[in-house]
Design an enzyme around this catalytic site. Structure first.
Site, PDB file in Angstrom:
ATOM      1  N   HIS A  67       0.824  -1.219   0.000  1.00 44.69           N
ATOM      2  CA  HIS A  67       0.000   0.000   0.000  1.00 44.69           C
ATOM      3  C   HIS A  67       0.858   1.269   0.000  1.00 44.69           C
ATOM      4  O   HIS A  67       0.343   2.352  -0.277  1.00 44.69           O
ATOM      5  CB  HIS A  67      -0.979   0.002   1.175  1.00 44.69           C
ATOM      6  N   ASP A  88      -0.181  -7.562   1.317  1.00 48.35           N
ATOM      7  CA  ASP A  88       0.260  -6.174   1.468  1.00 48.35           C
ATOM      8  C   ASP A  88       1.781  -6.082   1.597  1.00 48.35           C
ATOM      9  O   ASP A  88       2.309  -5.310   2.412  1.00 48.35           O
ATOM     10  CB  ASP A  88      -0.409  -5.507   2.675  1.00 48.35           C
ATOM     11  N   SER A 111       4.762   2.421   8.063  1.00 44.88           N
ATOM     12  CA  SER A 111       4.412   1.277   7.225  1.00 44.88           C
ATOM     13  C   SER A 111       5.615   0.805   6.419  1.00 44.88           C
ATOM     14  O   SER A 111       6.274   1.596   5.744  1.00 44.88           O
ATOM     15  CB  SER A 111       3.277   1.624   6.270  1.00 44.88           C
TER      16      SER A 111
END
Length: 280
Positions: free
Chosen positions: A126, A161, A236
């Site tokens: 992402h 992901d 992230s």
């Protein structure tokens, strides 16, 4: 005369009673009237009678011995993890390419973990897998040394992901990944990444839960590690490590009513990561 006999009888009775009490206590009648030292005078409370564990009135057994004081020169575990893992964590930046109307524009980013020393870097899908205004963004990686290199996405998997970046650089300090099988709730957890673009940020917490399944921002995540180590936008793709400086997860998401850390951070388990990384 009668009064004298009564007094004599009472005196003899008292003497006999004192003798009996002294005999029971194992002391002489004289010692019976000597003062005993008090807690106030000596500064110590009288010792309690010795009792064996398990007998009525005995104190409960101690669960754990008091841990020894840290030895001089022993390093703080978080400092150790930061020194070991920090050089293996990079900042990932995304830019819109330069056009005739506008210069190259920074649009966001995240973090990444060096997977192989020959330039392969793990991050979240992402972070790098989306187009901006129908255009693929330019991706760069900033090493701990401050060197910034352009990167390309060589593999991505939306389901897990995860994505793999490649930069033209060798001799990089690859992170050490390990299985999460031995993890326990309460173990130390150290998160390293670039929250809000602040590269090489280190936060600490504990393993709050294991094997979580969560639906976050349109994705279903499996086998997540939950931690209260501070994780914010920009973390992230960064590393979640144990006290040995081994990567146990890739920081991925948070649950928060405000969009910033609320003590509910999640990382993709290293077991999932190691199972998919070589296929990316």
């Amino acid at each position: 005369l009668i009064l004298g006999l009564v007094v004599l009888c009472l005196g003899l009775g008292a003497f006999i009673a004192i003798g009996a009490v002294a005999s029971l206590k194992g002391v002489s009648p004289v010692e019976l009237f000597q003062d005993e030292p008090s807690a106030t005078a000596t500064g110590e409370a009288p010792s309690a009678p010795e009792e064996k564990p398990g007998t009525p009135g005995a104190a409960p057994p101690t669960w754990k011995e008091k841990p020894p004081a840290p030895e001089e020169g022993v390093e703080n575990p978080v400092v150790f993890v930061a020194r070991k893992v920090g050089p293996s964590v990079v900042q990932v930046k995304l830019f819109l390419p330069e056009t005739q109307r506008a210069p190259r524009q920074y649009i966001g980013g995240g973090s990444g973990v060096i997977y192989r020393g020959d330039g392969y870097i793990l991050t979240n899908e992402h972070v790098v897998g989306k187009q901006i205004q129908g255009v693929n963004p330019i991706i760069t990686v900033v090493l701990v040394s401050g060197e910034e290199l352009e990167a390309e996405v060589v593999g991505a998997d939306r389901l897990t992901d995860l994505a793999m970046l490649k930069i033209d650089k060798v001799g990089l300090p690859a992170a050490e990944f390990t299985s999460t099988e031995s993890l326990q709730i309460g173990d130390l957890a150290v998160a390293i990444g670039s929250p809000f673009g602040l590269e090489a940020t280190v936060t600490q917490g504990v393993i709050s839960a294991l094997h979580r399944q969560e639906y976050i921002e349109g994705r279903v995540y499996y086998d997540l590690i939950q931690t209260d180590a501070a994780i914010n936008p920009g973390n992230s793709g960064g590393a979640l490590s144990n006290s040995k400086g081994q990567v146990i997860g890739i920081n991925t998401a948070i649950l928060s009513p405000t969009g910033v850390d609320a003590g509910l951070g999640f990382a993709i388990s290293s077991d999932v990561v190691m199972g998919i990384a070589d296929q990316l």
